[in-house]
Design an enzyme around this catalytic site. Structure first.
Site, short mmCIF file in Angstrom:
data_model
loop_
_atom_site.label_atom_id
_atom_site.label_comp_id
_atom_site.label_asym_id
_atom_site.label_seq_id
_atom_site.Cartn_x
_atom_site.Cartn_y
_atom_site.Cartn_z
N SER A 130 0.83 -1.19 0.00
CA SER A 130 0.00 0.00 0.00
C SER A 130 0.88 1.26 0.00
CB SER A 130 -0.96 -0.05 1.21
OG SER A 130 -1.98 0.90 1.09
N ASP B 243 -9.46 -5.19 -5.19
CA ASP B 243 -9.02 -4.21 -4.18
C ASP B 243 -10.05 -3.08 -4.13
OD1 ASP B 243 -7.81 -2.21 -2.67
OD2 ASP B 243 -5.83 -2.50 -3.57
N HIS C 24 -7.02 -5.98 -1.20
CA HIS C 24 -5.90 -5.05 -0.96
C HIS C 24 -4.80 -5.68 -0.11
CE1 HIS C 24 -4.07 -1.06 -0.67
NE2 HIS C 24 -3.97 -1.21 0.64
#
Length: 418
Positions: free
Chosen positions: A231, A325, A358
């Site tokens: 991320s 995601d 994610h």
């Protein structure tokens, strides 16, 4: 014969080890329910169950026997782990203290009903620190980190491990990588000790300190450092590979080729964050926040001053993203970054996973579709479908290790065990 539950080859293993779960001593064709239970360090209960029917010899082997329903169905050797779900909603299973294992209780119950008659049980100890791996707290200069050293003199490939905007010092991925033969530095950069929860700016020099520190370790091979990030940590990994010559290989997990959220200050330059409009965030009927539309269109030239100029880098790149995601459009952003690198003739690997969310974590950690964001203090959507996400994590974990072995050691993955 009493009912016996066994975990092969050993009931004690590393968390990323696949195991064979077997049951013996049942009646031929007997209907049973298997349940896995794990209590995490905060006292949250995670459970999964599946219904099975014994074979003609009264045995079950989860690598061969199909589940008939429950938390999953079909032949899923590790299904009882990857389908673990918290009793309370929106909880993420993550290891805080890597010096202790997660203990998974595996129980077999009579029938496909209320699970009132226990027939047999065993416990699978799943560790995050391999035998002989050293854990060393690092508070040198400005660094807030933990160093994990594999046993032996080395030299080993050296890695820096970065998590996302939730901050803190996250160790469990780094400890597993060290257990697989990498000297790994888990590095905090926000929301930890005296590091602010939401910094006004991040300094590239801080991350350069981490590279210099790792390069000085005698067990680290001198051919260059690898970095992986998830991320926000992913775009920091790309920036490190772009601006810091010591980085030879970088892995972006659910990331972006743009600098995100916080300005990044280098030597004589600052990369602004990707422009966003929080007014575009969506809140569903469960009160979960979806950030996938908050960033401005990455194709708009007005956003291009926040692009990370990866094409300047001599490092090798691996991009991993999930097509489901729902936190942000990481798959779209990864494809854009890959395209930019390929346009400049640079070597890049990319794997996009259908149905993955994610939070692509080490294998057998269960999918977390939504949880609280520790810095923002709100519940956010991460996305993902259970089986697809689990398969993606297994594949991604192998790819990450193979990528670093290839580019930092010029070799294949060695075999290692607890």
């Amino acid at each position: 014969m009493a009912v016996q539950v066994s975990v092969l080859p050993f009931s004690r293993c590393l968390f990323d080890d696949p195991v064979q779960i077997c049951v013996a001593g049942l009646q031929p064709q007997q209907a049973v329910t298997l349940q896995a239970t794990l209590l995490d360090e905060s006292g949250e209960l995670f459970q999964a169950h599946a219904r099975y029917r014994a074979g003609s010899s009264g045995e079950l082997d989860l690598s061969l026997s199909p589940a008939l329903g429950g938390s999953y169905s079909g032949v899923e050797p590790m299904g009882l782990l990857w389908s673990l779900q918290s009793k309370a909603p929106y909880k993420r299973l993550a290891k805080r203290n890597v010096l202790t294992p997660f203990c998974v209780d595996l129980e077999v119950y009579e029938g496909h009903g209320d699970m009132s008659q226990l027939l047999g049980k065993c416990t699978n100890e799943r560790w995050f620190l391999g035998e002989g791996v050293k854990r060393i707290l690092i508070r040198e200069g400005r660094l807030k980190a933990t160093l994990f050293l594999p046993p032996g003199p080395g030299p080993f490939p050296g890695l820096i491990d970065l998590y996302g905007s939730g901050g803190g010092l996250v160790e469990y991925r780094a400890s597993l990588l060290a257990s697989r033969g990498f000297v790994t530095l888990a590095l905090a950069y926000m929301a930890f000790e005296d590091l602010p929860a939401m910094p006004e700016i991040l300094e590239l020099a801080y991350f350069e300190e981490a590279v210099n520190f790792l390069q000085k370790q005698p067990q680290v091979k001198d051919t260059g450092i690898g970095v992986l990030g998830l991320s926000k940590g992913a775009d920091l990994a790309l920036s490190m590979a772009t601006f810091l010559p010591g980085i030879k290989a970088a892995v972006s997990i659910s990331g972006s080729g743009f600098n995100s959220f916080i300005p990044l200050q280098g030597n004589g330059f600052t990369i602004p964050p990707h422009p966003c409009d929080l007014g575009r965030m969506k809140i569903n009927e469960s009160g979960l926040v979806d950030f996938s539309d908050v960033l401005d269109d990455h194709r708009d030239p007005a956003t291009w001053d926040c692009r990370i100029p990866m094409e300047r880098s001599t490092a090798k790149f691996l991009f991993l993203s999930g097509e489901d995601d729902t936190n942000w459009k990481s798959d779209l952003y990864c494809r854009d970054a890959v395209h930019r690198l390929q346009q400049h003739g640079l070597e890049v690997e990319f794997c996009s996973y259908s149905g993955a969310g994610h939070l692509l974590e080490p294998p057998y950690l269960p999918l977390c579709q939504a949880s609280i964001h520790k810095v923002l203090g709100i519940f956010v959507c991460w996305g993902g479908q259970w089986r697809e996400h689990a398969k993606a994590q297994e594949d991604a974990w192998h790819r990450i290790q193979a990528f670093f072995w290839q580019h930092l050691m010029d070799s294949d993955i060695p075999k290692s065990k607890l």
